[in-house]
Design a protein around this motif. Structure first.
Motif, PDB file in Angstrom:
ATOM      1  N   TYR A  12       0.849  -1.193   0.000  1.00 38.47           N
ATOM      2  CA  TYR A  12       0.000   0.000   0.000  1.00 38.47           C
ATOM      3  C   TYR A  12       0.886   1.246   0.000  1.00 38.47           C
ATOM      4  N   MET A  13       0.234   2.402  -0.049  1.00 38.13           N
ATOM      5  CA  MET A  13       0.980   3.667  -0.091  1.00 38.13           C
ATOM      6  C   MET A  13       0.645   4.528   1.119  1.00 38.13           C
ATOM      7  N   GLY A  14       1.398   5.612   1.249  1.00 38.83           N
ATOM      8  CA  GLY A  14       1.085   6.606   2.272  1.00 38.83           C
ATOM      9  C   GLY A  14       0.101   7.624   1.720  1.00 38.83           C
ATOM     10  N   MET A  15      -0.700   8.208   2.621  1.00 32.10           N
ATOM     11  CA  MET A  15      -1.585   9.301   2.250  1.00 32.10           C
ATOM     12  C   MET A  15      -2.534   8.903   1.127  1.00 32.10           C
ATOM     13  N   PHE A  16      -2.963   7.668   1.101  1.00 33.45           N
ATOM     14  CA  PHE A  16      -3.767   7.211  -0.018  1.00 33.45           C
ATOM     15  C   PHE A  16      -5.097   6.667   0.483  1.00 33.45           C
ATOM     16  N   ASN A  17      -6.182   7.207  -0.056  1.00 32.80           N
ATOM     17  CA  ASN A  17      -7.495   6.872   0.497  1.00 32.80           C
ATOM     18  C   ASN A  17      -8.489   6.415  -0.565  1.00 32.80           C
ATOM     19  N   GLN A  18      -8.015   6.084  -1.766  1.00 34.39           N
ATOM     20  CA  GLN A  18      -8.969   5.876  -2.854  1.00 34.39           C
ATOM     21  C   GLN A  18      -9.645   4.504  -2.869  1.00 34.39           C
ATOM     22  N   PHE A  19      -9.229   3.623  -1.978  1.00 35.37           N
ATOM     23  CA  PHE A  19     -10.005   2.384  -1.813  1.00 35.37           C
ATOM     24  C   PHE A  19      -9.889   1.975  -0.348  1.00 35.37           C
ATOM     25  N   ASP A  20     -10.788   1.078   0.045  1.00 32.18           N
ATOM     26  CA  ASP A  20     -10.805   0.648   1.438  1.00 32.18           C
ATOM     27  C   ASP A  20      -9.766  -0.459   1.611  1.00 32.18           C
ATOM     28  N   HIS A  21      -8.621  -0.085   2.149  1.00 33.71           N
ATOM     29  CA  HIS A  21      -7.533  -1.048   2.306  1.00 33.71           C
ATOM     30  C   HIS A  21      -7.908  -2.172   3.261  1.00 33.71           C
ATOM     31  N   ARG A  22      -8.790  -1.860   4.212  1.00 34.04           N
ATOM     32  CA  ARG A  22      -9.132  -2.898   5.200  1.00 34.04           C
ATOM     33  C   ARG A  22      -9.819  -4.089   4.548  1.00 34.04           C
ATOM     34  N   ILE A  23     -10.681  -3.834   3.564  1.00 37.19           N
ATOM     35  CA  ILE A  23     -11.381  -4.981   2.964  1.00 37.19           C
ATOM     36  C   ILE A  23     -10.432  -5.768   2.057  1.00 37.19           C
ATOM     37  N   VAL A  24      -9.449  -5.112   1.481  1.00 37.86           N
ATOM     38  CA  VAL A  24      -8.450  -5.830   0.677  1.00 37.86           C
ATOM     39  C   VAL A  24      -7.554  -6.650   1.606  1.00 37.86           C
ATOM     40  N   ALA A  25      -7.163  -6.042   2.707  1.00 36.41           N
ATOM     41  CA  ALA A  25      -6.233  -6.688   3.641  1.00 36.41           C
ATOM     42  C   ALA A  25      -6.822  -7.944   4.282  1.00 36.41           C
ATOM     43  N   GLN A  26      -8.155  -8.033   4.340  1.00 35.26           N
ATOM     44  CA  GLN A  26      -8.775  -9.242   4.921  1.00 35.26           C
ATOM     45  C   GLN A  26      -8.316 -10.508   4.219  1.00 35.26           C
ATOM     46  N   ASP A  27      -7.932 -10.386   2.958  1.00 37.76           N
ATOM     47  CA  ASP A  27      -7.562 -11.566   2.172  1.00 37.76           C
ATOM     48  C   ASP A  27      -6.051 -11.806   2.133  1.00 37.76           C
ATOM     49  N   LEU A  28      -5.287 -10.950   2.784  1.00 35.27           N
ATOM     50  CA  LEU A  28      -3.821 -11.038   2.739  1.00 35.27           C
ATOM     51  C   LEU A  28      -3.266 -11.366   4.112  1.00 35.27           C
ATOM     52  N   ASP A  29      -1.992 -11.717   4.153  1.00 35.45           N
ATOM     53  CA  ASP A  29      -1.336 -11.989   5.438  1.00 35.45           C
ATOM     54  C   ASP A  29      -0.545 -10.777   5.910  1.00 35.45           C
ATOM     55  N   ILE A  30       0.161 -10.180   4.951  1.00 31.39           N
ATOM     56  CA  ILE A  30       1.063  -9.079   5.278  1.00 31.39           C
ATOM     57  C   ILE A  30       0.472  -7.787   4.723  1.00 31.39           C
ATOM     58  N   ALA A  31       0.392  -6.762   5.576  1.00 28.56           N
ATOM     59  CA  ALA A  31      -0.015  -5.428   5.101  1.00 28.56           C
ATOM     60  C   ALA A  31       1.269  -4.623   4.958  1.00 28.56           C
ATOM     61  N   ALA A  32       1.788  -4.595   3.747  1.00 28.72           N
ATOM     62  CA  ALA A  32       3.033  -3.864   3.521  1.00 28.72           C
ATOM     63  C   ALA A  32       2.702  -2.464   3.024  1.00 28.72           C
ATOM     64  N   TRP A  33       3.647  -1.559   3.200  1.00 29.37           N
ATOM     65  CA  TRP A  33       3.455  -0.227   2.581  1.00 29.37           C
ATOM     66  C   TRP A  33       4.790   0.336   2.158  1.00 29.37           C
ATOM     67  N   ASP A  34       4.723   1.363   1.324  1.00 23.89           N
ATOM     68  CA  ASP A  34       5.917   1.951   0.729  1.00 23.89           C
ATOM     69  C   ASP A  34       6.131   3.321   1.358  1.00 23.89           C
ATOM     70  N   SER A  35       7.226   3.452   2.081  1.00 23.35           N
ATOM     71  CA  SER A  35       7.436   4.627   2.935  1.00 23.35           C
ATOM     72  C   SER A  35       8.492   5.557   2.338  1.00 23.35           C
ATOM     73  N   TYR A  36       8.037   6.722   1.914  1.00 20.86           N
ATOM     74  CA  TYR A  36       8.919   7.731   1.318  1.00 20.86           C
ATOM     75  C   TYR A  36       8.772   9.031   2.108  1.00 20.86           C
ATOM     76  N   PRO A  37       9.431   9.131   3.259  1.00 18.99           N
ATOM     77  CA  PRO A  37       9.143  10.249   4.173  1.00 18.99           C
ATOM     78  C   PRO A  37       9.347  11.629   3.552  1.00 18.99           C
ATOM     79  N   LEU A  38      10.386  11.811   2.747  1.00 19.40           N
ATOM     80  CA  LEU A  38      10.639  13.153   2.219  1.00 19.40           C
ATOM     81  C   LEU A  38       9.684  13.496   1.088  1.00 19.40           C
ATOM     82  N   GLY A  39       9.412  12.545   0.226  1.00 13.94           N
ATOM     83  CA  GLY A  39       8.435  12.773  -0.837  1.00 13.94           C
ATOM     84  C   GLY A  39       7.058  13.045  -0.240  1.00 13.94           C
TER      85      GLY A  39
END
Ligand code: GAL
Length: 651
Positions: A247-274
């Motif tokens: 997943y991404m930061g600052m991103f709200n265009q879909f409900d990540h919780r319902i996608v995550a129900q089917d996965l094991d790992i909730a990963a995200w891509d962290s770009y603090p300065l960007g």
């Protein structure tokens, strides 16, 4: 040696001569890296023409990396459908809100709703899963890459139109129920059949927000089912290996919780300065923050997302910024130490793996200005030394298991969409409000879990629910039963599930718990704050202010109270400045029986059991407050800018 936490790296063997792979793999292992993610953009290399396959390079890459001692995260390559596929079915291309096609020539150019593309996604997933599912080196999976990136969660194409109509039919059963729920009588927007309904773009003025909200819900469900199709194929072919999505930061265009129900790992891509730059553009126009944290990032942004995604699964950072990126408004070099600090912070928040993007800087195409861990000439980029240090540090420490935090912040995608679709002031930004409140809790040293509205509330001593626009009856009941201190508002319970005003006024089903109802709202520009009263003193409130009718609640009797109180429930009637929020959170923590600490600016801490991990995002050296007692394991009680200290606390 425990297998977690660990580090990883994103690698593109298809970008480099095969003769280089073994030395790359050895250098990764020598740096202490144990995971490598591959293949997420490789479809056209695997299948250069329809049904013509080239597996050899990937077989060899898997073998070479695995032989070197690396564990692989294998990806499905569906974020980059090849040109020949687009030519075969041009209508798989996503259409933007202006009705224009998202053309071939970069990535993510598909519509989730296109059934033909769905079949192709399943076909390529099955080929890869069958080929590598039982490979001993393939230890985890990633589906696709960053669902929704580049504004691709929704598509206004014919497939989406058909899908949306079907979805509405299932949700409402009868067209009258839809007309009622949407309030279509308002501008004679009544429909006679589900097939009359169009997508909510290109309307003369704004579309009915209930229509737009349902389109977001529908589009979210399409992403969930797209992902699930891949997951089911991978699970069958590769049992026991965890499956992730990044997943991404600052991103709200879909409900990540319902996608995550089917996965094991909730990963995200962290770009603090960007992300600091993007937040400055979107919501947090804060010159001081940008000045002080230009090279470290917002001190709460990364932490918030770690907590958000950890609430959905096992937490990994799949892509960690390793140096300057190329895609933000400005792309500066991180402060010395920042890459290590971000890595430590991820572990503090429960990350099992921190994986850096990318091994070597690309000499070609879109991201050639994006740093890697290696320069073009194979020498080390500065980030690599910090990663080596971090790897040595985590290897030598026994890091306790992550445990439940005492404070919960309820976050909800529907609430975010509702505030977007019915903003009332363009300065209302849901994530920013949550970050302000989350940050205020952390300025008091609190460790926080970010949870969804359906998650279990047991064990929390303080529950925060800012702008939780729709509160279900079930949640209202669980909040009433909870023994926690509840801090709600502003804008909590302001809408029904159908996006209407609650009959009994906001906060809807929480009215009796809160002991007040909201009679009027003042939606303001951020730069023109007004005064409200907090603890008998003036405080500044901007963007949002509410007027309440008190039922059982009390306030400080002033004309403009910031907060109402009714037994365990508190309600914030405005979006207060950060100093005030810190004080509000301090008193809420105390009421909840927790001990606040007074952290200096930009110093943050998170506890994993008895271990406390401090990160200094600010430009000055700061001291760990005396209130933290225990042994310093890494660093010092004085923490330099972009520095880290790790302590074991004694009390
Ligand atoms: C991510 C993406 C990567 C790469 C990276 C650059 O959004 O997943 O493929 O583009 O950004 O920072």
């Amino acid at each position: 040696m425990a297998s977690f936490p660990a580090t990883g790296v994103c690698y593109y063997p298809e970008h480099w001569p095969q003769s280089q792979w073994a030395s790359d793999a050895k250098a990764m292992v020598d740096a202490g890296i144990s995971w490598v993610r591959i293949a997420e953009f490789s479809w056209a290399v695997i299948e250069p023409s329809p049904e013509e396959f080239n597996w050899q390079w990937l077989d060899d890459a898997v073998e070479t990396l695995g032989q070197a001692g690396l564990k692989l995260v294998m990806c499905t390559p569906t974020a980059t459908p090849p040109k020949w596929l687009v030519d075969q079915m041009p209508d798989m291309i996503a259409i933007d809100a202006d009705g224009n096609p998202r053309k071939f020539g970069s990535r993510r150019h598909y519509s989730f709703a296109h059934q033909g593309y769905r079949k192709e996604s399943q076909r390529i997933t099955k080929l890869i899963a069958d080929r590598y599912g039982n490979n001993p080196y393939v230890q985890a999976w990633q589906t696709d890459n960053e669902y929704g990136c580049h504004d691709t969660a929704v598509s206004y194409c014919a497939s989406a139109l058909n899908g949306f109509r079907r979805w509405l039919g299932q949700r409402y059963g009868h067209i009258d129920a839809l007309n009622q729920a949407w309030g279509n009588v308002f501008w004679s927007m009544n429909y006679r059949h589900f097939d009359d309904i169009d997508l909510p773009n290109l309307t003369v003025t704004e579309a009915n927000p209930a229509h737009a909200l349902d389109f977001m819900r529908y589009s979210s469900d399409e992403i969930k089912s797209f992902n699930l199709e891949q997951v089911e194929i991978i699970r069958a072919a590769s049992p026991e290996r965890p499956i992730s999505h990044n997943y991404m930061g600052m991103f709200n265009q879909f409900d990540h919780r319902i996608v995550a129900q089917d996965l094991d790992i909730a990963a995200w891509d962290s770009y603090p300065l960007g992300m600091l730059q993007n937040m400055q553009a979107a919501a947090r126009k804060d010159a001081k923050l940008e000045h002080d944290c230009l090279r470290t990032g917002d001190p709460d942004f990364q932490a918030f997302h770690h907590d958000l995604y950890r609430g959905m699964g096992r937490l990994w950072v799949m892509e960690q910024q390793p140096g300057p990126v190329n895609w933000a408004r400005h792309n500066v070099i991180p402060a010395p130490g920042a890459v290590r600090m971000w890595s430590w912070e991820a572990v503090a928040h429960g990350a099992e793996v921190v994986s850096y993007f990318r091994w070597r800087q690309s000499p070609f195409a879109q991201e050639q200005m994006h740093a890697g861990l290696k320069l073009r000439d194979d020498s080390d980029a500065p980030g690599l030394a910090e990663i080596k240090q971090f790897n040595r540090e985590i290897k030598n420490l026994d890091i306790p298991q992550n445990t439940q935090a005492p404070v919960a912040l309820i976050h909800d995608y529907t609430a975010d969409w509702m505030t977007m679709l019915d903003g009332q002031t363009e300065d209302f930004h849901y994530l920013r409000l949550l970050l302000d409140i989350y940050g205020a809790a952390r300025e008091n040293g609190a460790t926080v879990d970010v949870i969804g509205p359906d998650d279990n509330l047991d064990g929390y001593q303080l529950i925060l629910l800012p702008a939780l626009m729709h509160v279900s009856d079930d949640l209202a009941e669980r909040l009433e039963q909870s023994s926690a201190i509840i801090l709600a508002g502003p804008r909590t319970g302001a809408k029904t599930e159908d996006f209407q005003l609650p009959e009994n006024l906001a906060p809807g089903p929480l009215s009796s718990l809160i002991g007040a109802t909201i009679t009027r709202v003042d939606a303001m520009p951020r730069h023109l704050p007004v005064k409200m009263k907090w603890n008998g003193e003036d405080c500044e409130v901007s963007v949002w202010r509410e007027e309440a009718r008190l039922l059982s609640a009390t306030s400080d009797n002033s004309e403009n109270p910031l907060m109402t109180t009714s037994n365990k429930a508190r309600y914030l009637l405005g979006w207060a400045d950060q100093t005030t929020l810190k004080s509000v959170l301090k008193s809420a923590l105390e009421d909840a029986g927790l001990t606040p600490h007074d952290l200096p600016p930009y110093l943050r801490v998170r506890q994993r059991g008895k271990m406390a991990i401090f990160t200094n995002y600010g430009p000055l050296q700061v001291d760990i407050p005396e209130s933290y007692k225990g042994e310093v394991l890494i660093g010092d009680r004085k923490i330099d800018p972009a520095g880290v200290a790790v302590m074991t606390l004694t009390d």
